[in-house]
Motif scaffolding. Structure first.
Motif, PDB file in Angstrom:
ATOM      1  N   PHE A   1       0.708  -1.069  -0.041  1.00 38.81           N
ATOM      2  CA  PHE A   1       0.058  -0.002   0.121  1.00 38.81           C
ATOM      3  C   PHE A   1       0.925   1.388  -0.052  1.00 38.81           C
ATOM      4  O   PHE A   1       1.553   1.633   0.919  1.00 38.81           O
ATOM      5  N   ILE A   2       1.058   1.921  -1.205  1.00 38.38           N
ATOM      6  CA  ILE A   2       1.758   3.257  -1.317  1.00 38.38           C
ATOM      7  C   ILE A   2       0.809   4.529  -1.133  1.00 38.38           C
ATOM      8  O   ILE A   2      -0.137   4.666  -2.014  1.00 38.38           O
ATOM      9  N   GLU A   3       1.394   5.284  -0.293  1.00 38.90           N
ATOM     10  CA  GLU A   3       0.834   6.732  -0.589  1.00 38.90           C
ATOM     11  C   GLU A   3       1.987   7.794  -0.482  1.00 38.90           C
ATOM     12  O   GLU A   3       2.888   7.810   0.011  1.00 38.90           O
TER      13      GLU A   3
ATOM     14  N   PRO B   1       2.456  11.992  -1.403  1.00 38.52           N
ATOM     15  CA  PRO B   1       1.871  13.352  -1.453  1.00 38.52           C
ATOM     16  C   PRO B   1       1.311  13.689  -3.067  1.00 38.52           C
ATOM     17  O   PRO B   1       2.120  13.469  -3.970  1.00 38.52           O
ATOM     18  N   GLY B   2       0.168  14.148  -2.909  1.00 39.60           N
ATOM     19  CA  GLY B   2      -0.408  14.518  -4.274  1.00 39.60           C
ATOM     20  C   GLY B   2      -0.847  13.467  -5.360  1.00 39.60           C
ATOM     21  O   GLY B   2      -1.325  13.744  -6.559  1.00 39.60           O
ATOM     22  N   GLU B   3      -0.666  12.327  -4.871  1.00 37.91           N
ATOM     23  CA  GLU B   3      -1.131  11.163  -5.683  1.00 37.91           C
ATOM     24  C   GLU B   3      -2.044  10.085  -5.168  1.00 37.91           C
ATOM     25  O   GLU B   3      -2.353  10.290  -3.821  1.00 37.91           O
ATOM     26  N   PRO B   4      -2.886   9.571  -5.802  1.00 34.44           N
ATOM     27  CA  PRO B   4      -3.823   8.731  -5.334  1.00 34.44           C
ATOM     28  C   PRO B   4      -3.128   7.503  -4.615  1.00 34.44           C
ATOM     29  O   PRO B   4      -2.128   7.205  -4.821  1.00 34.44           O
ATOM     30  N   SER B   5      -3.797   7.154  -3.479  1.00 37.88           N
ATOM     31  CA  SER B   5      -3.282   6.060  -2.657  1.00 37.88           C
ATOM     32  C   SER B   5      -3.233   4.611  -3.576  1.00 37.88           C
ATOM     33  O   SER B   5      -4.292   4.432  -4.327  1.00 37.88           O
ATOM     34  N   LEU B   6      -2.428   3.865  -3.461  1.00 34.65           N
ATOM     35  CA  LEU B   6      -2.253   2.817  -4.352  1.00 34.65           C
ATOM     36  C   LEU B   6      -2.205   1.487  -3.706  1.00 34.65           C
ATOM     37  O   LEU B   6      -1.136   1.210  -2.728  1.00 34.65           O
ATOM     38  N   TYR B   7      -2.940   0.355  -3.670  1.00 30.13           N
ATOM     39  CA  TYR B   7      -2.859  -0.909  -3.387  1.00 30.13           C
ATOM     40  C   TYR B   7      -2.344  -1.781  -4.331  1.00 30.13           C
ATOM     41  O   TYR B   7      -3.230  -2.022  -5.375  1.00 30.13           O
ATOM     42  N   LEU B   8      -1.431  -2.513  -4.179  1.00 27.67           N
ATOM     43  CA  LEU B   8      -0.845  -3.532  -5.099  1.00 27.67           C
ATOM     44  C   LEU B   8      -1.145  -4.695  -4.380  1.00 27.67           C
ATOM     45  O   LEU B   8      -0.144  -5.079  -3.375  1.00 27.67           O
ATOM     46  N   SER B   9      -2.215  -5.556  -4.599  1.00 29.98           N
ATOM     47  CA  SER B   9      -2.434  -6.718  -3.807  1.00 29.98           C
ATOM     48  C   SER B   9      -1.449  -7.915  -3.763  1.00 29.98           C
ATOM     49  O   SER B   9      -1.444  -8.784  -2.791  1.00 29.98           O
ATOM     50  N   GLY B  10      -0.556  -8.125  -4.809  1.00 28.10           N
ATOM     51  CA  GLY B  10       0.265  -9.054  -4.913  1.00 28.10           C
ATOM     52  C   GLY B  10      -0.489 -10.359  -5.305  1.00 28.10           C
ATOM     53  O   GLY B  10      -1.735 -10.316  -5.667  1.00 28.10           O
ATOM     54  N   ASP B  11       0.031 -11.468  -5.046  1.00 28.61           N
ATOM     55  CA  ASP B  11      -0.752 -12.753  -5.654  1.00 28.61           C
ATOM     56  C   ASP B  11      -1.318 -13.227  -4.472  1.00 28.61           C
ATOM     57  O   ASP B  11      -0.627 -13.556  -3.390  1.00 28.61           O
ATOM     58  N   THR B  12      -2.589 -13.038  -4.432  1.00 29.76           N
ATOM     59  CA  THR B  12      -3.604 -13.490  -3.315  1.00 29.76           C
ATOM     60  C   THR B  12      -4.811 -13.964  -3.775  1.00 29.76           C
ATOM     61  O   THR B  12      -5.303 -13.237  -4.773  1.00 29.76           O
ATOM     62  N   ILE B  13      -5.591 -14.862  -2.889  1.00 30.99           N
ATOM     63  CA  ILE B  13      -6.975 -15.046  -3.009  1.00 30.99           C
ATOM     64  C   ILE B  13      -7.507 -13.854  -2.116  1.00 30.99           C
ATOM     65  O   ILE B  13      -6.947 -13.253  -1.431  1.00 30.99           O
TER      66      ILE B  13
END
Length: 266
Positions: A149-151, A153-165
């Protein structure tokens, strides 16, 4: 923020001046082994990288790896290791993967141990989120890795879930943080026996229904053990009334996202 889908889980994330290559699989079509042993044994990947790949790789400033051990070549293959070793681009990973990658001559910059707590990352912050790469007997054999989960400044918060069910951990994370953009695996990958090891159509739809943000689906039409097609996923999203938030980019396609609101201070 721009996200360019390259192939499978490999993508380029542009956050201001930073261009982050995620889970690089750079092999040519058919250069890697089959992932299913029964029936037709198709070598992987089943498609080539898009033509713009070399030009994009020349801009990369960092690499981010979700998991790479136990033979998970679809997230870091031999060609990618050779390229990273040659360029010495910083490779951000978990402490669990750090020694493995250092032994291969990569410029490793591991995160601090522990889940959930945010830590500094390129002028913003990053935290890891637990993955469950399958369940049952097949789940015991897998390398489970992490999502990020990347936050910034000035950018949308981003969740890269990785390989998961889809797990309760993932649903709880969505409920608590409501990322503005999520990238999830949607190919429904499975081996000859056992359960799916990443989300398929139904779980991706459940994921999208659990968040208010945009959802980008990848891990599609690139590996022989991923049966879900882009067309089938898009049709299912349309039927579920989620097509306006569930995006299914083609390889080589770039999507641009702007933050919907004020980000917290860093």
């Amino acid at each position: 923020m721009k996200i360019t889908q390259l192939r499978n889980a490999t993508a380029l994330i542009e956050l201001g001046p930073h261009k982050i290559l995620v889970d690089p699989m750079l092999a040519q079509k058919g250069a890697l082994p089959p992932l299913k042993l029964l029936g037709e044994r198709v070598r992987n990947p089943i498609v080539d990288l898009p033509p713009l790949t070399d030009a994009l790789l020349a801009t990369v400033t960092h690499c981010l790896v979700t998991h790479c051990q136990k033979g998970h070549f679809d997230h870091l293959d031999r060609a990618a290791k050779a390229w990273l070793r040659h360029t010495q681009i910083p490779v951000v990973c978990t402490p669990h993967d750090a020694a493995h990658l250092r032994q291969r001559g990569l410029n490793v910059q591991p995160l601090a141990p522990g889940h959930q707590a945010p830590q500094p990352f390129l002028g913003g912050r990053i935290r890891t989120v637990r993955c469950r790469h399958g369940k049952g007997l097949v789940g015991l054999m897998m390398e489970h890795g992490v999502g990020y989960f990347i936050e910034m400044p000035g950018e949308p918060s981003l969740y890269l879930s990785g390989d998961t069910i889809l797990t309760q951990d993932v649903l709880d994370f969505l409920a608590q943080h409501q990322p503005e953009v999520c990238v999830v695996p949607a190919g429904g990958a499975r081996f000859d026996l056992g359960h799916e090891i990443i989300m398929g159509i139904e779980e991706v739809l459940q994921f999208a229904a659990a968040t208010r943000g945009m959802v980008l689906a990848n891990h599609l039409e690139a590996l022989s053990h991923c049966p879900v097609s882009r067309a089938a996923l898009q049709a299912a999203a349309q039927r579920a009334g989620l097509a306006h938030r569930l995006q299914v980019p083609a390889d080589g396609q770039t999507l641009t996202y702007a933050s919907a609101g004020l980000r917290s201070s860093f």
